[in-house]
Structure formats: C-alpha cells, structure tokens
Design a protein around this motif. Structure first.
Motif, PDB file in Angstrom:
ATOM      1  N   MET A   1      38.484 -47.896  34.821  1.00 30.18           N
ATOM      2  CA  MET A   1      37.899 -47.967  33.483  1.00 30.18           C
ATOM      3  C   MET A   1      39.003 -47.886  32.439  1.00 30.18           C
ATOM      4  SD  MET A   1      35.015 -45.474  31.761  1.00 30.18           S
ATOM      5  CE  MET A   1      36.159 -44.108  31.613  1.00 30.18           C
ATOM      6  N   THR A   2      39.060 -48.882  31.552  1.00 32.05           N
ATOM      7  CA  THR A   2      40.098 -48.898  30.538  1.00 32.05           C
ATOM      8  C   THR A   2      39.741 -48.035  29.331  1.00 32.05           C
ATOM      9  OG1 THR A   2      39.123 -50.920  29.600  1.00 32.05           O
ATOM     10  CG2 THR A   2      40.865 -51.188  31.224  1.00 32.05           C
ATOM     11  N   ASN A   3      38.467 -47.854  29.057  1.00 32.96           N
ATOM     12  CA  ASN A   3      38.033 -47.001  27.955  1.00 32.96           C
ATOM     13  C   ASN A   3      36.592 -46.585  28.195  1.00 32.96           C
ATOM     14  OD1 ASN A   3      36.133 -48.954  26.717  1.00 32.96           O
ATOM     15  ND2 ASN A   3      37.991 -50.125  26.340  1.00 32.96           N
ATOM     16  N   ASN A   4      36.038 -45.808  27.288  1.00 32.74           N
ATOM     17  CA  ASN A   4      34.653 -45.344  27.467  1.00 32.74           C
ATOM     18  C   ASN A   4      33.716 -45.970  26.455  1.00 32.74           C
ATOM     19  OD1 ASN A   4      35.425 -44.023  25.142  1.00 32.74           O
ATOM     20  ND2 ASN A   4      34.527 -42.051  25.725  1.00 32.74           N
ATOM     21  N   TYR A   5      34.043 -47.169  25.964  1.00 32.46           N
ATOM     22  CA  TYR A   5      33.197 -47.861  25.000  1.00 32.46           C
ATOM     23  C   TYR A   5      32.134 -48.684  25.734  1.00 32.46           C
ATOM     24  CZ  TYR A   5      37.015 -46.922  21.672  1.00 32.46           C
ATOM     25  OH  TYR A   5      37.973 -46.324  20.893  1.00 32.46           O
ATOM     26  N   ILE A   6      30.870 -48.452  25.384  1.00 31.20           N
ATOM     27  CA  ILE A   6      29.777 -49.176  26.027  1.00 31.20           C
ATOM     28  C   ILE A   6      28.753 -49.566  24.969  1.00 31.20           C
ATOM     29  CG2 ILE A   6      28.642 -46.982  26.620  1.00 31.20           C
ATOM     30  CD1 ILE A   6      27.563 -48.402  29.155  1.00 31.20           C
ATOM     31  N   LEU A   7      28.236 -50.783  25.066  1.00 32.35           N
ATOM     32  CA  LEU A   7      27.358 -51.339  24.041  1.00 32.35           C
ATOM     33  C   LEU A   7      25.911 -51.399  24.527  1.00 32.35           C
ATOM     34  CD1 LEU A   7      26.850 -52.935  21.364  1.00 32.35           C
ATOM     35  CD2 LEU A   7      27.465 -55.010  22.642  1.00 32.35           C
ATOM     36  N   ALA A   8      24.983 -51.067  23.646  1.00 32.35           N
ATOM     37  CA  ALA A   8      23.560 -51.303  23.869  1.00 32.35           C
ATOM     38  C   ALA A   8      23.093 -52.369  22.882  1.00 32.35           C
ATOM     39  CB  ALA A   8      22.752 -50.026  23.679  1.00 32.35           C
ATOM     40  N   ILE A   9      22.549 -53.455  23.403  1.00 35.10           N
ATOM     41  CA  ILE A   9      21.897 -54.468  22.575  1.00 35.10           C
ATOM     42  C   ILE A   9      20.409 -54.256  22.800  1.00 35.10           C
ATOM     43  CG2 ILE A   9      21.598 -56.936  22.144  1.00 35.10           C
ATOM     44  CD1 ILE A   9      24.386 -57.407  23.250  1.00 35.10           C
ATOM     45  N   SER A  10      19.783 -53.501  21.911  1.00 34.51           N
ATOM     46  CA  SER A  10      18.419 -53.058  22.180  1.00 34.51           C
ATOM     47  C   SER A  10      17.672 -52.752  20.890  1.00 34.51           C
ATOM     48  CB  SER A  10      18.425 -51.834  23.100  1.00 34.51           C
ATOM     49  OG  SER A  10      19.227 -50.803  22.577  1.00 34.51           O
ATOM     50  N   GLY A  11      16.389 -52.448  21.041  1.00 32.61           N
ATOM     51  CA  GLY A  11      15.530 -52.272  19.882  1.00 32.61           C
ATOM     52  C   GLY A  11      15.242 -50.824  19.551  1.00 32.61           C
ATOM     53  N   ASN A  12      14.723 -50.638  18.346  1.00 33.31           N
ATOM     54  CA  ASN A  12      14.293 -49.324  17.870  1.00 33.31           C
ATOM     55  C   ASN A  12      12.915 -48.986  18.419  1.00 33.31           C
ATOM     56  OD1 ASN A  12      12.119 -48.567  15.645  1.00 33.31           O
ATOM     57  ND2 ASN A  12      13.850 -47.221  15.322  1.00 33.31           N
ATOM     58  N   ASP A  13      12.738 -47.754  18.870  1.00 34.71           N
ATOM     59  CA  ASP A  13      11.424 -47.235  19.254  1.00 34.71           C
ATOM     60  C   ASP A  13      11.025 -46.223  18.188  1.00 34.71           C
ATOM     61  OD1 ASP A  13       9.192 -46.061  20.348  1.00 34.71           O
ATOM     62  OD2 ASP A  13      10.272 -45.027  21.939  1.00 34.71           O
ATOM     63  N   ILE A  14       9.967 -46.515  17.453  1.00 33.55           N
ATOM     64  CA  ILE A  14       9.582 -45.668  16.335  1.00 33.55           C
ATOM     65  C   ILE A  14       9.287 -44.242  16.781  1.00 33.55           C
ATOM     66  CG2 ILE A  14       7.117 -46.218  16.449  1.00 33.55           C
ATOM     67  CD1 ILE A  14       9.305 -45.702  13.278  1.00 33.55           C
ATOM     68  N   PHE A  15       8.922 -44.036  18.063  1.00 34.29           N
ATOM     69  CA  PHE A  15       8.650 -42.703  18.573  1.00 34.29           C
ATOM     70  C   PHE A  15       9.881 -42.046  19.173  1.00 34.29           C
ATOM     71  CE2 PHE A  15       4.431 -44.834  18.938  1.00 34.29           C
ATOM     72  CZ  PHE A  15       3.824 -44.138  17.909  1.00 34.29           C
ATOM     73  N   SER A  16      11.022 -42.757  19.124  1.00 39.17           N
ATOM     74  CA  SER A  16      12.332 -42.192  19.491  1.00 39.17           C
ATOM     75  C   SER A  16      12.447 -41.766  20.952  1.00 39.17           C
ATOM     76  CB  SER A  16      12.671 -40.999  18.581  1.00 39.17           C
ATOM     77  OG  SER A  16      12.668 -41.398  17.228  1.00 39.17           O
ATOM     78  N   GLY A  17      11.615 -42.352  21.815  1.00 42.20           N
ATOM     79  CA  GLY A  17      11.706 -42.017  23.229  1.00 42.20           C
ATOM     80  C   GLY A  17      12.427 -43.058  24.048  1.00 42.20           C
ATOM     81  N   GLY A  18      12.186 -44.351  23.758  1.00 43.82           N
ATOM     82  CA  GLY A  18      12.810 -45.438  24.496  1.00 43.82           C
ATOM     83  C   GLY A  18      13.764 -46.228  23.626  1.00 43.82           C
ATOM     84  N   GLY A  19      14.078 -47.429  24.075  1.00 49.43           N
ATOM     85  CA  GLY A  19      14.941 -48.308  23.301  1.00 49.43           C
ATOM     86  C   GLY A  19      16.311 -47.718  23.057  1.00 49.43           C
ATOM     87  N   LEU A  20      16.838 -47.963  21.874  1.00 49.45           N
ATOM     88  CA  LEU A  20      18.205 -47.564  21.538  1.00 49.45           C
ATOM     89  C   LEU A  20      18.418 -46.052  21.644  1.00 49.45           C
ATOM     90  CD1 LEU A  20      18.449 -46.310  18.358  1.00 49.45           C
ATOM     91  CD2 LEU A  20      17.711 -48.652  17.868  1.00 49.45           C
ATOM     92  N   TYR A  21      17.371 -45.262  21.415  1.00 48.15           N
ATOM     93  CA  TYR A  21      17.511 -43.806  21.485  1.00 48.15           C
ATOM     94  C   TYR A  21      17.792 -43.368  22.919  1.00 48.15           C
ATOM     95  CZ  TYR A  21      15.336 -44.314  16.943  1.00 48.15           C
ATOM     96  OH  TYR A  21      15.052 -44.715  15.664  1.00 48.15           O
TER      97      TYR A  21
END
Length: 255
Positions: A1-21
């Motif tokens: 592993m060259t670094n610890n940068y990881i990307l999420a391409i994802s959506g908002n979950d208004i209830f803050s349980g899934g998605g980007l959260y």
C-alpha cells in the motif's frame, strides 16, 4: 500500500445509516483516509423515500477535483442515473492500477422499469474495470435476468456475472434463503465459497454499503479478494451485533 487514501463514490442517506456515512465510518475504522464524491441526496417526500441526483456538472467537478489524488482504492455505491454512472465510469477507467469495488445498486422504488433497465446496461460496462462486484439477490436477478431462489441459483448467477466481465463476484443472499442464516456466495472464476453467519435481530441499516466499503478497505490493506470478503463478512456481523449500543433501533425504508 502506497498510502491510505480511499475514495467513496456514493450517495447521501438522509437517515445517516447507509451510503456515504457507512463508507466513511468504515474507512475510519480501518484507519484509512476517506475521500468522497457525492452522487445524490435523499429525503422523505410525499412519494416516499426519494433520490435526487447530483447535478452532472457538479458531479463532474467533484471528480475533476480528485483526479490527482493518489488513491489506493475506490468503492462505488448508488449511481442514480446513466449520466452520473457514465461520469463515474470514465473516472474508474483512469484508476485501473488500484482495487475497485462496485456495489451495483439497482433497486429504487421511484425508478420506472425503463430507467432500471438503462442503468443495468450502464453498470454492466463497469464489470471489466472493477475488482469485485457485490449485488444483493434482487440486483443479481436484474443483472442476470434470471430468478434466484436457491443456493445453486446464487452460484449460477455469480458465474454468469463473472462471464459478463466481473473479475470477482459476491452475491449477497442475506436471510432470503434461510431465516436463521445470512448466506453469501463468493466466486473467483473457478471456485465458489459459501459464507454464512447467524441472522441478528438488530439494526442493519447500511449493511450492504458497509460490506462493500469494508471489502475495498481490506483490499487496500493488502488482503486477497477472498480474504477481504471473509473479513468483511465478519466485520458487518460484528457491526450489526453491536449496533444497538448506539441507540439506533428504527428500521427505515431503504433502497
């Protein structure tokens, strides 16, 4: 592993349980630095749980802002329409040297069949460019255009998705085959591995998102695809097992 940068391409979950959260929480738990490109917002409206796609120009600017970040992994979640998916695919094609996990979300109640069909065709284009795909049973049925009722059906679906271009496949059965066990199937192009865990009567909001982002995290940390899936299966089990300590017990309608 060259670094610890990881990307999420994802959506908002208004209830803050899934998605980007769920994605960012999982990255943080694995001591990785999470970045984010937001594909959509969600809200409860008079129509129910609704998805609002990010403006395509805004989404394109997000990806352009991140094009020079030396990511070690990417996880893709909800891509709400063909335009957003196509922009994400262009970005993925420029990052073939790193592990990429696609959670092919297709089940949105506000979508018409024609929209789901178009998005299905778009998601199939990702298969040659990603490391692992993680459809649930309904998504696997939509992708393969076949009914899945048994463990053998899950294995056949995983094989078909591999033949469609996916390098590694996890078909998530959840508790649809058994009320007592959560059953998933991992396929590497040659062998099937059946993964089982006990079904827990706890909050499981965001389990699919967490599973996919955990797999991406484990790949970044150097584990093989099969080991990454096994570790992530246990990670999600433990997360659900201890979820009530946070006081989140409500079950909201999810995609």
């Amino acid at each position: 592993m060259t670094n610890n940068y990881i990307l999420a391409i994802s959506g908002n979950d208004i209830f803050s349980g899934g998605g980007l959260y769920a994605d960012l929480a999982t990255y943080t738990t694995n001591k990785l630095h999470g970045f984010l490109a937001v594909t959509c917002l969600t809200a409860l409206t008079e129509k129910g749980f609704d998805v609002f796609a990010t403006d395509e120009t805004v989404f394109s600017h997000q990806l352009n802002s991140l094009k020079d970040v030396p990511f070690s992994g990417i996880k893709l979640g909800l891509l709400p329409n063909v335009t957003i998916a196509d922009l994400a695919l262009d970005f993925v094609k420029t990052h073939q040297e790193i592990p990429i996990v696609l959670d092919p979300v297709l089940v949105c109640k506000e979508k018409h069949d024609v929209e789901v069909s178009a998005l299905r065709d778009e998601l199939l284009k990702f298969f040659p460019y990603v490391t692992i795909i993680t459809p649930n049973l309904v998504e696997a049925e939509l992708l393969t255009q076949k009914s899945i009722k048994t463990l053998d059906d899950m294995k056949a679906a995983a094989k078909q998705l591999h033949q469609l271009g996916a390098k590694y496949v996890v078909v998530k059965g959840g508790n649809r085959l058994s009320q007592d066990k959560a059953i998933d199937v991992f396929y590497d192009g040659e062998d099937w591995t059946v993964l089982e865990s006990r079904v827990l009567d706890n909050n499981n909001i965001g389990a699919g998102c967490t599973f996919a982002s955990s797999i991406a995290s484990q790949l970044v940390l150097g584990h093989s695809p099969k080991e990454a899936v096994k570790l992530s299966k246990d990670f999600v089990y433990q997360a659900i097992r201890h979820s009530d300590q946070y006081g989140v017990k409500q079950n909201y309608e999810k995609n």
